[in-house]
Design a protein around this motif. Structure first.
Motif, PDB file in Angstrom:
ATOM      1  N   LEU A 177       1.029  -1.060  -0.021  1.00  0.00           N
ATOM      2  CA  LEU A 177      -0.106   0.121  -0.019  1.00  0.00           C
ATOM      3  C   LEU A 177       0.663   1.243  -0.149  1.00  0.00           C
ATOM      4  N   ALA A 178       0.454   2.409  -0.781  1.00  0.00           N
ATOM      5  CA  ALA A 178       1.273   3.446  -0.894  1.00  0.00           C
ATOM      6  C   ALA A 178       1.165   4.443   0.394  1.00  0.00           C
ATOM      7  N   LEU A 179       2.173   4.871   0.994  1.00  0.00           N
ATOM      8  CA  LEU A 179       2.150   5.616   2.201  1.00  0.00           C
ATOM      9  C   LEU A 179       2.073   7.318   1.502  1.00  0.00           C
ATOM     10  N   PHE A 180       0.998   7.915   1.943  1.00  0.00           N
ATOM     11  CA  PHE A 180       1.045   9.376   1.672  1.00  0.00           C
ATOM     12  C   PHE A 180       1.118  10.405   2.814  1.00  0.00           C
ATOM     13  N   ARG A 181       1.486  11.566   2.519  1.00  0.00           N
ATOM     14  CA  ARG A 181       1.652  12.725   3.453  1.00  0.00           C
ATOM     15  C   ARG A 181       1.061  13.780   3.084  1.00  0.00           C
ATOM     16  N   SER A 182       0.132  14.486   3.914  1.00  0.00           N
ATOM     17  CA  SER A 182      -0.588  15.205   3.608  1.00  0.00           C
ATOM     18  C   SER A 182       0.139  16.949   3.696  1.00  0.00           C
ATOM     19  N   LEU A 183      -0.141  17.632   2.731  1.00  0.00           N
ATOM     20  CA  LEU A 183       0.215  18.825   2.733  1.00  0.00           C
ATOM     21  C   LEU A 183      -0.483  19.893   3.146  1.00  0.00           C
ATOM     22  N   ARG A 184      -1.744  19.258   3.732  1.00  0.00           N
ATOM     23  CA  ARG A 184      -2.934  20.496   4.433  1.00  0.00           C
ATOM     24  C   ARG A 184      -2.498  20.565   5.889  1.00  0.00           C
ATOM     25  N   GLY A 185      -2.663  21.856   6.419  1.00  0.00           N
ATOM     26  CA  GLY A 185      -2.286  22.265   7.621  1.00  0.00           C
ATOM     27  C   GLY A 185      -0.763  22.961   7.693  1.00  0.00           C
ATOM     28  N   THR A 186      -0.468  23.245   9.131  1.00  0.00           N
ATOM     29  CA  THR A 186       0.591  24.270   9.528  1.00  0.00           C
ATOM     30  C   THR A 186       1.521  23.408  10.292  1.00  0.00           C
ATOM     31  N   SER A 187       1.352  22.220  10.302  1.00  0.00           N
ATOM     32  CA  SER A 187       2.375  21.666  11.414  1.00  0.00           C
ATOM     33  C   SER A 187       3.868  22.088  11.221  1.00  0.00           C
ATOM     34  N   VAL A 188       4.285  21.456   9.921  1.00  0.00           N
ATOM     35  CA  VAL A 188       5.557  21.942   9.358  1.00  0.00           C
ATOM     36  C   VAL A 188       5.939  23.216   9.651  1.00  0.00           C
ATOM     37  N   LEU A 189       5.034  24.305   9.349  1.00  0.00           N
ATOM     38  CA  LEU A 189       5.471  25.498   9.662  1.00  0.00           C
ATOM     39  C   LEU A 189       5.627  25.881  10.937  1.00  0.00           C
ATOM     40  N   GLU A 190       4.740  25.256  11.807  1.00  0.00           N
ATOM     41  CA  GLU A 190       4.834  25.401  13.165  1.00  0.00           C
ATOM     42  C   GLU A 190       6.257  25.103  13.946  1.00  0.00           C
ATOM     43  N   SER A 191       6.629  23.844  13.355  1.00  0.00           N
ATOM     44  CA  SER A 191       7.987  23.334  13.696  1.00  0.00           C
ATOM     45  C   SER A 191       9.079  24.441  13.585  1.00  0.00           C
ATOM     46  N   LEU A 192       9.064  24.943  12.258  1.00  0.00           N
ATOM     47  CA  LEU A 192      10.038  26.026  12.065  1.00  0.00           C
ATOM     48  C   LEU A 192      10.029  26.907  12.816  1.00  0.00           C
ATOM     49  N   HIS A 193       8.855  27.543  13.201  1.00  0.00           N
ATOM     50  CA  HIS A 193       8.892  28.697  14.132  1.00  0.00           C
ATOM     51  C   HIS A 193       9.370  28.368  15.464  1.00  0.00           C
ATOM     52  N   GLN A 194       9.133  27.045  15.979  1.00  0.00           N
ATOM     53  CA  GLN A 194       9.525  26.730  17.275  1.00  0.00           C
ATOM     54  C   GLN A 194      11.376  26.860  17.092  1.00  0.00           C
ATOM     55  N   LYS A 195      11.762  26.309  15.889  1.00  0.00           N
ATOM     56  CA  LYS A 195      13.042  26.405  15.929  1.00  0.00           C
ATOM     57  C   LYS A 195      13.769  27.675  15.785  1.00  0.00           C
ATOM     58  N   LEU A 196      13.068  28.571  15.101  1.00  0.00           N
ATOM     59  CA  LEU A 196      13.722  30.058  15.005  1.00  0.00           C
ATOM     60  C   LEU A 196      13.552  30.728  16.418  1.00  0.00           C
ATOM     61  N   THR A 197      12.448  30.275  16.973  1.00  0.00           N
ATOM     62  CA  THR A 197      12.245  30.861  18.566  1.00  0.00           C
ATOM     63  C   THR A 197      13.455  30.565  19.305  1.00  0.00           C
ATOM     64  N   LYS A 198      13.738  29.278  19.133  1.00  0.00           N
ATOM     65  CA  LYS A 198      14.856  28.835  20.057  1.00  0.00           C
ATOM     66  C   LYS A 198      16.289  29.615  19.603  1.00  0.00           C
ATOM     67  N   ALA A 199      16.282  29.596  18.210  1.00  0.00           N
ATOM     68  CA  ALA A 199      17.797  30.184  17.970  1.00  0.00           C
ATOM     69  C   ALA A 199      18.023  31.699  18.264  1.00  0.00           C
ATOM     70  N   PHE A 200      16.951  32.390  18.222  1.00  0.00           N
ATOM     71  CA  PHE A 200      17.165  33.860  18.261  1.00  0.00           C
ATOM     72  C   PHE A 200      16.543  34.142  19.786  1.00  0.00           C
ATOM     73  N   GLY A 201      16.077  33.396  20.521  1.00  0.00           N
ATOM     74  CA  GLY A 201      15.719  33.794  21.762  1.00  0.00           C
ATOM     75  C   GLY A 201      16.673  34.155  22.628  1.00  0.00           C
ATOM     76  N   HIS A 202      17.882  33.728  22.444  1.00  0.00           N
ATOM     77  CA  HIS A 202      18.953  34.130  23.449  1.00  0.00           C
ATOM     78  C   HIS A 202      19.937  35.102  22.698  1.00  0.00           C
ATOM     79  N   THR A 203      19.865  35.413  21.481  1.00  0.00           N
ATOM     80  CA  THR A 203      20.752  36.423  20.700  1.00  0.00           C
ATOM     81  C   THR A 203      20.096  37.719  20.738  1.00  0.00           C
ATOM     82  N   MET A 204      21.043  38.908  20.821  1.00  0.00           N
ATOM     83  CA  MET A 204      20.629  40.043  20.523  1.00  0.00           C
ATOM     84  C   MET A 204      21.152  40.282  19.166  1.00  0.00           C
TER      85      MET A 204
END
Length: 485
Positions: A177-204
């Motif tokens: 059976l073929a395995l599909f991945r949905s492009l609907r939703g904001t889960s991938v975008l939210e994970s990128l925002h969390q990484k950016l928040t951690k990267a810039f949270g301690h940086t002036m």
């Protein structure tokens, strides 16, 4: 055979056009946030059944995928109902789903809301929907009718893609059976925002560093997304597109064809100013237009002004001069009896502010959103009603209050606290005033050192043949030699 157009054919054509869904908007809402807007009690008896019915109302499964999965599950001795109840992730990875048109989705959601909203819990007796949840449900139904959640017509394959392995090949399970991945939703975008928040949270970080780092992160994120989703995308293990262009040009010169056929060279497009990061304020102006910033700006503000295409950068209220100017302009608006809750008031404040802003005096341009945000943050402490004195019918404001309009609170008598009891260190005398432990060393500053316990030099066990060299002499009344023998 002669064919003639009749009125019935025109009517059928019009009905078909009305029934065909149209693309209302390319910016669609997330289905998860649609279902999460109505907050229900955590331990309500009908919570699980409500969310299952809501999920079934929002999504319609592809019939072909469902039949294939059912056949495989039947051959393996499994039931579809059990997987739907306890292992829905297995079905979601193998069955594609679509969100119906607005009218169909509205009727399906309306039925679910009407059925579950008045269902009461057996213990508390409270309904599933309270007043706030009912209002949210009405807003969701209105948004559904506007077409904010329905999928584009005939685009079920565009919202799903095959999962890829490390070599870019399509993945399938052990049953084929073929395995599909949905492009609907904001889960991938939210994970990128969390990484950016951690990267810039301690940086002036300044404007230049932040813009360059975000451009690099954005480029690599889009590259990895292309490797996962775009068919036949080059798997080259790097992020240099110019190197791929050079390889394709060299292959074209030597062999007459490019190495990567599905790669579009950057030379085929006209490079414009990036619409990401720090964007220009004047969207209608040409991209090649350059405005020289005013003199006296720092490197960060100079770069910000160049990217915004303005001689004076637009920044939030930050400097002390800006705060004084803000208080003075707000005092003038209060004297004019303008409401600070109206948007028109902050539009007037924006016009007056930008007439004074020159950049060199640490006062920069502002939008009404900047001023509104600073007013909300500083309102409880700095923004108060000014004291106005009337002299011959003319309102006058004192010079001190013109800069910082604050009202002095009436003096209050100091609160008398009961004296604390004197607590002396245990076993020691109180310190004399001239010999406090934090000023001068004193013998009573700390407890005297304890005498270390001396271990016996000789073994005291009876019957030890050699007490001075017995290895068990550190243990009182124990002899290793006697114990071993």
């Amino acid at each position: 055979m002669e064919q003639t157009d009749t009125g019935e054919d025109d009517e059928r054509r019009e009905k078909r056009q009305k029934m065909t869904p149209k693309l209302i908007s390319r910016v669609l809402g997330d289905a998860f946030h649609l279902m999460d807007r109505m907050k229900v009690p955590m331990h309500h008896d009908f919570k699980a059944a409500y969310f299952q019915a809501l999920r079934a109302a929002v999504f319609i499964m592809d019939a072909g995928d469902v039949e294939r999965v059912k056949d495989v599950m039947k051959s393996n001795g499994r039931k579809w109902s059990q997987a739907m109840a306890f292992n829905f992730r297995y079905i979601a990875e193998r069955v594609r789903r679509t969100i119906p048109p607005p009218t169909v989705l509205y009727s399906r959601l309306k039925f679910v809301f009407d059925f579950f909203q008045d269902q009461k819990d057996t213990k508390t007796g409270s309904p599933l929907f309270n007043e706030k949840a009912r209002k949210k449900a009405d807003l969701v139904l209105k948004a559904v009718l506007r077409g904010e959640y329905s999928d584009p017509p005939d685009n079920i394959c565009g919202l799903y893609c095959r999962k890829k392995d490390g070599y870019g090949r399509d993945k399938s399970d052990r049953n084929g059976l073929a395995l599909f991945r949905s492009l609907r939703g904001t889960s991938v975008l939210e994970s990128l925002h969390q990484k950016l928040t951690k990267a810039f949270g301690h940086t002036m970080a300044g404007a230049l560093y932040s813009d360059c780092l975000l451009a690099l992160v954005r480029h690599r994120h889009n590259w990895r997304a292309s490797e996962r989703n775009r068919p036949d995308f080059p798997q080259v293990r790097h992020y240099e597109g110019l190197l791929i262009d050079a390889v394709n040009e060299l292959y074209d010169v030597i062999f007459g064809y490019p190495k990567y056929h599905n790669w579009d060279s950057a030379d085929n497009y006209m490079i414009r100013l990036s619409p990401f990061g720090i964007v220009p304020l004047d969207k209608e102006g040409p991209d090649s237009e350059y405005i020289e910033p005013v003199a006296g700006l720092t490197k960060s503000l100079h770069y910000l002004a160049i990217r915004q295409r303005s001689n004076i950068p637009y920044t939030p209220v930050k400097t002390p001069e800006e705060k004084k100017l803000f208080n003075r302009l707000v005092s003038q608006l209060l004297q004019e009896k303008r409401s600070m809750a109206a948007k028109a008031t902050f539009s007037i404040l924006e016009e007056r502010w930008n007439q004074i802003a020159k950049g060199s005096n640490n006062i920069f341009c502002k939008y009404s959103q900047h001023l509104t945000q600073y007013y909300k943050l500083s309102k409880p402490t700095t923004i108060r009603e000014p004291i106005v004195t009337h002299n011959n019918g003319i309102c006058n404001l004192s010079e001190d209050q013109a800069d910082v309009p604050q009202v002095q609170d009436p003096p209050q008598a100091p609160q008398q606290l009961p004296p604390l009891p004197i607590q002396h260190p245990p076993r020691y005398r109180p310190y004399p005033p001239h010999q406090m432990p934090y000023l001068y060393p004193h013998p009573h500053m700390a407890a005297p050192p304890r005498k270390p316990q001396r271990r016996p030099r000789n073994c005291k066990a009876e019957g030890c043949p050699n007490p001075s060299e017995c290895p068990g002499r550190h243990r009182r009344s124990q002899c290793i030699v006697n114990n071993n023998t």
